[in-house]
Design an enzyme around this catalytic site. Structure first.
Site, mmCIF file in Angstrom:
data_model
loop_
_atom_site.group_PDB
_atom_site.id
_atom_site.type_symbol
_atom_site.label_atom_id
_atom_site.label_comp_id
_atom_site.label_asym_id
_atom_site.label_seq_id
_atom_site.Cartn_x
_atom_site.Cartn_y
_atom_site.Cartn_z
ATOM 1 N N GLU A 63 0.153 5.163 0.671
ATOM 2 C CA GLU A 63 -0.564 6.273 1.077
ATOM 3 C C GLU A 63 -0.086 7.605 0.656
ATOM 4 O OE1 GLU A 63 -1.008 5.704 5.180
ATOM 5 O OE2 GLU A 63 -2.272 3.852 4.927
ATOM 6 N N ASN A 64 -0.975 8.605 0.841
ATOM 7 C CA ASN A 64 -0.676 10.153 0.340
ATOM 8 C C ASN A 64 -1.157 11.078 1.180
ATOM 9 O OD1 ASN A 64 -1.382 12.383 -1.596
ATOM 10 N ND2 ASN A 64 0.026 11.178 -2.891
ATOM 11 N N ASN A 92 0.795 -1.264 -0.017
ATOM 12 C CA ASN A 92 0.046 -0.054 0.063
ATOM 13 C C ASN A 92 0.795 1.268 0.078
ATOM 14 O OD1 ASN A 92 0.453 -0.742 2.733
ATOM 15 N ND2 ASN A 92 -1.098 0.522 3.590
ATOM 16 N N GLU A 141 -2.899 -4.887 -2.825
ATOM 17 C CA GLU A 141 -3.252 -5.567 -3.850
ATOM 18 C C GLU A 141 -3.201 -5.201 -5.256
ATOM 19 O OE1 GLU A 141 -4.470 -4.850 -1.012
ATOM 20 O OE2 GLU A 141 -5.850 -6.396 -0.163
ATOM 21 N N CYS A 150 -4.049 0.361 -2.515
ATOM 22 C CA CYS A 150 -3.753 -0.773 -1.565
ATOM 23 C C CYS A 150 -2.778 -1.608 -2.246
ATOM 24 C CB CYS A 150 -5.260 -1.554 -1.706
ATOM 25 S SG CYS A 150 -6.477 -0.774 -0.845
ATOM 26 N N CYS A 179 -10.591 -3.832 -4.373
ATOM 27 C CA CYS A 179 -9.411 -4.653 -4.860
ATOM 28 C C CYS A 179 -10.191 -6.155 -5.184
ATOM 29 C CB CYS A 179 -8.470 -5.045 -3.556
ATOM 30 S SG CYS A 179 -7.470 -3.571 -3.317
ATOM 31 N N TYR A 211 -5.516 11.837 0.980
ATOM 32 C CA TYR A 211 -5.790 10.266 1.570
ATOM 33 C C TYR A 211 -6.356 9.575 0.475
ATOM 34 C CZ TYR A 211 -4.964 11.420 6.518
ATOM 35 O OH TYR A 211 -4.557 11.690 7.760
HETATM 36 N N1 THU Z 1 -5.370 -1.592 2.542
HETATM 37 C C1 THU Z 1 -4.598 -2.265 1.652
HETATM 38 O O1 THU Z 1 -3.522 -2.148 1.197
HETATM 39 N N2 THU Z 1 -5.476 -3.454 1.016
HETATM 40 C C2 THU Z 1 -6.691 -3.641 1.577
HETATM 41 O O2 THU Z 1 -7.324 -4.516 0.917
HETATM 42 C C3 THU Z 1 -7.274 -2.929 2.685
HETATM 43 C C4 THU Z 1 -6.580 -1.746 2.965
HETATM 44 C C5 THU Z 1 -4.404 -0.279 2.797
HETATM 45 C C6 THU Z 1 -4.946 1.000 2.579
HETATM 46 C C7 THU Z 1 -4.636 1.933 3.642
HETATM 47 O O3 THU Z 1 -3.375 2.361 3.272
HETATM 48 C C8 THU Z 1 -4.505 1.097 4.907
HETATM 49 O O4 THU Z 1 -4.523 -0.335 4.327
HETATM 50 C C9 THU Z 1 -5.424 1.259 5.801
HETATM 51 O O5 THU Z 1 -6.763 1.234 5.303
#
Ligand code: THU
Length: 145
Positions: free
Chosen positions: A44-45, A42, A55, A53, A93, A48
């Site tokens: 992030e930014n 994942n 996946e 994600c 995802c 937000y």
């Molecule tokens: N996140 C994922 O990478 N995959 C998922 O299927 C669930 C959520 C990440 C997104 C965000 O960076 C963090 O988990 C919290 O939601």
């Protein structure tokens, strides 16, 4: 490719997760039908919704490198990068998986360790789904009079 090897690959990618806001780190290892493994984390930014994600990172890496058929994905993650529980994929995802994978065949493996994991089919995680075939139908059936 053994499941425990695919889990190891996902676990090794976990420190690359960029999650300074949620502190919830996620990694995925996606196994293509060609035998290649595509990892994702994942990202992030500060704005937000611009985050991504793990996946989908893995899927988009694979597709942009020419792979469109897949066997399985391992997902692991947890707060502060500690994997203490199963980390299920979010709905978006699951839908991205649906685009490229056969729901009854594609395996979604949620891992806590190389020996503790659960295996689901995509069909179990996303039943009665909408996929590419729907858009090919000339006549959408009961909705068309
Ligand atoms: N996140 C994922 O990478 N995959 C998922 O299927 C669930 C959520 C990440 C997104 C965000 O960076 C963090 O988990 C919290 O939601």
């Amino acid at each position: 490719m053994e499941i425990n090897q695919l889990i190891k690959t996902a676990m090794e990618a976990l420190p690359l997760s960029y999650a300074p806001y949620s502190k919830f780190h996620v990694a995925a290892a996606l196994l293509g039908r060609d035998g290649k493994v595509y990892t994702g984390v994942n990202v992030e930014n500060a704005s937000y919704p611009a985050g991504m994600c793990a996946e989908r990172t893995a899927f988009f890496k694979a597709v942009s490198e020419g792979c469109r058929e897949f066997q399985a994905i391992v997902i692991c993650g947890g707060k502060n990068g500690k994997v203490e529980d199963f980390c299920p994929p979010c709905g978006i995802c699951r839908q991205v998986m649906r685009e490229f994978c056969k729901p009854e065949e594609f395996q979604v493996i949620l891992a806590v360790s190389q020996t503790e994991y659960k295996i689901y089919t995509l069909e179990e995680l996303l039943p009665v789904s909408f996929g590419p075939d729907q858009l090919k139908k000339e006549n959408p059936g009961i909705f068309c009079t």
